[in-house]
Write an enzyme that holds these catalytic residues in place. Sequence first.
Site, PDB file in Angstrom:
ATOM      1  N   CYS A  85       0.820  -1.222   0.000  1.00 17.39           N
ATOM      2  CA  CYS A  85       0.000   0.000   0.000  1.00 17.39           C
ATOM      3  C   CYS A  85       0.847   1.262   0.000  1.00 17.39           C
ATOM      4  O   CYS A  85       0.320   2.365  -0.198  1.00 17.39           O
ATOM      5  CB  CYS A  85      -0.913   0.015   1.215  1.00 17.39           C
ATOM      6  SG  CYS A  85      -1.702  -1.556   1.557  1.00 17.39           S
ATOM      7  N   CYS A 206     -13.406   0.385   8.171  1.00 19.54           N
ATOM      8  CA  CYS A 206     -12.487  -0.171   7.173  1.00 19.54           C
ATOM      9  C   CYS A 206     -12.499   0.644   5.882  1.00 19.54           C
ATOM     10  O   CYS A 206     -13.563   1.041   5.399  1.00 19.54           O
ATOM     11  CB  CYS A 206     -12.885  -1.606   6.843  1.00 19.54           C
ATOM     12  SG  CYS A 206     -13.068  -2.694   8.281  1.00 19.54           S
ATOM     13  N   SER A 207     -11.324   0.852   5.305  1.00 22.91           N
ATOM     14  CA  SER A 207     -11.252   1.504   3.996  1.00 22.91           C
ATOM     15  C   SER A 207     -11.825   0.561   2.941  1.00 22.91           C
ATOM     16  O   SER A 207     -11.812  -0.656   3.102  1.00 22.91           O
ATOM     17  CB  SER A 207      -9.811   1.884   3.661  1.00 22.91           C
ATOM     18  OG  SER A 207      -8.982   0.733   3.628  1.00 22.91           O
ATOM     19  N   ILE A 209     -12.600  -1.143  -1.046  1.00 23.95           N
ATOM     20  CA  ILE A 209     -11.936  -1.587  -2.267  1.00 23.95           C
ATOM     21  C   ILE A 209     -12.155  -0.491  -3.309  1.00 23.95           C
ATOM     22  O   ILE A 209     -13.293  -0.080  -3.553  1.00 23.95           O
ATOM     23  CB  ILE A 209     -12.529  -2.922  -2.757  1.00 23.95           C
ATOM     24  CG1 ILE A 209     -12.370  -4.008  -1.680  1.00 23.95           C
ATOM     25  CG2 ILE A 209     -11.879  -3.343  -4.070  1.00 23.95           C
ATOM     26  CD1 ILE A 209     -10.949  -4.280  -1.264  1.00 23.95           C
ATOM     27  N   LYS A 328     -10.320   5.973   4.328  1.00 24.40           N
ATOM     28  CA  LYS A 328     -11.650   5.493   4.682  1.00 24.40           C
ATOM     29  C   LYS A 328     -12.730   6.025   3.754  1.00 24.40           C
ATOM     30  O   LYS A 328     -13.623   5.284   3.338  1.00 24.40           O
ATOM     31  CB  LYS A 328     -11.980   5.890   6.131  1.00 24.40           C
ATOM     32  CG  LYS A 328     -13.423   5.635   6.550  1.00 24.40           C
ATOM     33  CD  LYS A 328     -13.772   4.157   6.458  1.00 24.40           C
ATOM     34  CE  LYS A 328     -15.264   3.920   6.528  1.00 24.40           C
ATOM     35  NZ  LYS A 328     -15.946   4.200   5.262  1.00 24.40           N
ATOM     36  N   HIS A 332      -9.171   3.975  -1.257  1.00 33.28           N
ATOM     37  CA  HIS A 332      -7.820   3.428  -1.098  1.00 33.28           C
ATOM     38  C   HIS A 332      -7.462   2.487  -2.247  1.00 33.28           C
ATOM     39  O   HIS A 332      -7.360   1.272  -2.062  1.00 33.28           O
ATOM     40  CB  HIS A 332      -7.738   2.706   0.249  1.00 33.28           C
ATOM     41  CG  HIS A 332      -6.389   2.152   0.577  1.00 33.28           C
ATOM     42  ND1 HIS A 332      -5.200   2.696   0.116  1.00 33.28           N
ATOM     43  CD2 HIS A 332      -6.026   1.077   1.348  1.00 33.28           C
ATOM     44  CE1 HIS A 332      -4.174   1.990   0.580  1.00 33.28           C
ATOM     45  NE2 HIS A 332      -4.657   1.003   1.317  1.00 33.28           N
TER      46      HIS A 332
END
Length: 383
Positions: A85, A206-207, A209, A328, A332
């Site tokens: 990342c 959670c970030s 997809i 978030k 991402h």
Amino acid sequence: MRDVAVIGVSQTKFGELWDVSFRDMITEAGLGAIEDAGVEGADLDAMYVGNMSAGLFIKQEHISSLIADHAGLTPIPSTRVEAACASGGLALRSGIMAVASGYHDIVIAAGVEKMTDVVDPTPAIATASDQEWEAQQGVTFPSLYAMMARRHMYEYGTTREQLAMVSVINHENASNNPRAQFPMKVTVEQVMNSTMVADPLRLLDCSPISDGAAAVILCPADMAREYTDTPVYVKASAQASGTIALHDRRDITRIDATVNAARNAFKMAKLTPGDIDLVEVHDCFSINGILAVEDLGFVEKGEGGRAFEDGMTRIDGDIPVNPSGGLKARGHPLGATGIAQAAEVVWQLRGEAGKRQVEGAEIGMTHNIGGTGGTAAVHIFSR
């Protein structure tokens, strides 16, 4: 070594971009940055592209050549940079070093990821963890960060509400970002009542997809005003490594790579955390927003949750965190994140961030990590 300036930036909208190809996304970002900088494609000396896993997401390797070809930039040297990342942050750092060293004059640093072209992106994402000790045992990134969150709650009294505030503030900021994947507000109650993913982390911790791309144009500082009236200067570029597997950490509530990269960046820039007007942090999960403000030195260890709860990290707070909406809410797309962070800081320092503008911003920072912190890149920029 020469001083380096950013003279152009661009970012596509982030999201589930079903109708946009990998090739077209990165070309859109690259051409946007070229136009913003006022240069021509023929002016570029080199390209560095951050990408984590095109081979698994779109079944395409050798993307450095592919991108240069598709964008009409051949025969310039084009290099893919991979650090999970943190791929974008390291592509940016590679471009900065190429200009600073005098090897190249005008460089494009970009990042791209197309994550939605596979039914299940989890196996590809899991390759950023330790295969023998983590991925092959069924461990996922939500579960790894959940362990970090649980330990932080145990050690420092961090609450579920404080974790939720990280997401609340990110969505608040993203509501004013037209490029964000989720430009809408959420409440603490919505975060805490969303689907459980890995206790204590819920879906809205959670970030997402994401698909997307971003690009910046770099040149020597003494050439910058030949192209733009609003150059932004690179004050520091630092990188550090840490253990890739969580069980090898001496303390799972601290990411040593972040601490070391930040320390080196502040030393290089001759600045302190108190000099920073805004920061884009790598909050892939809500707990990492809390860890980041601690590890970067903005608050004491254990005080990160309180900083979000008390509003210290809001746009009008003492240290605005993620005015873009962060991982978030902005989104991402792994390899693009580090470049998108830099683009946001540049817009902020130019005074071009619209309703999410941090008033009087002069100095900004970006923080980009790979995996659970095996790699960290920290950059500082100034007007």
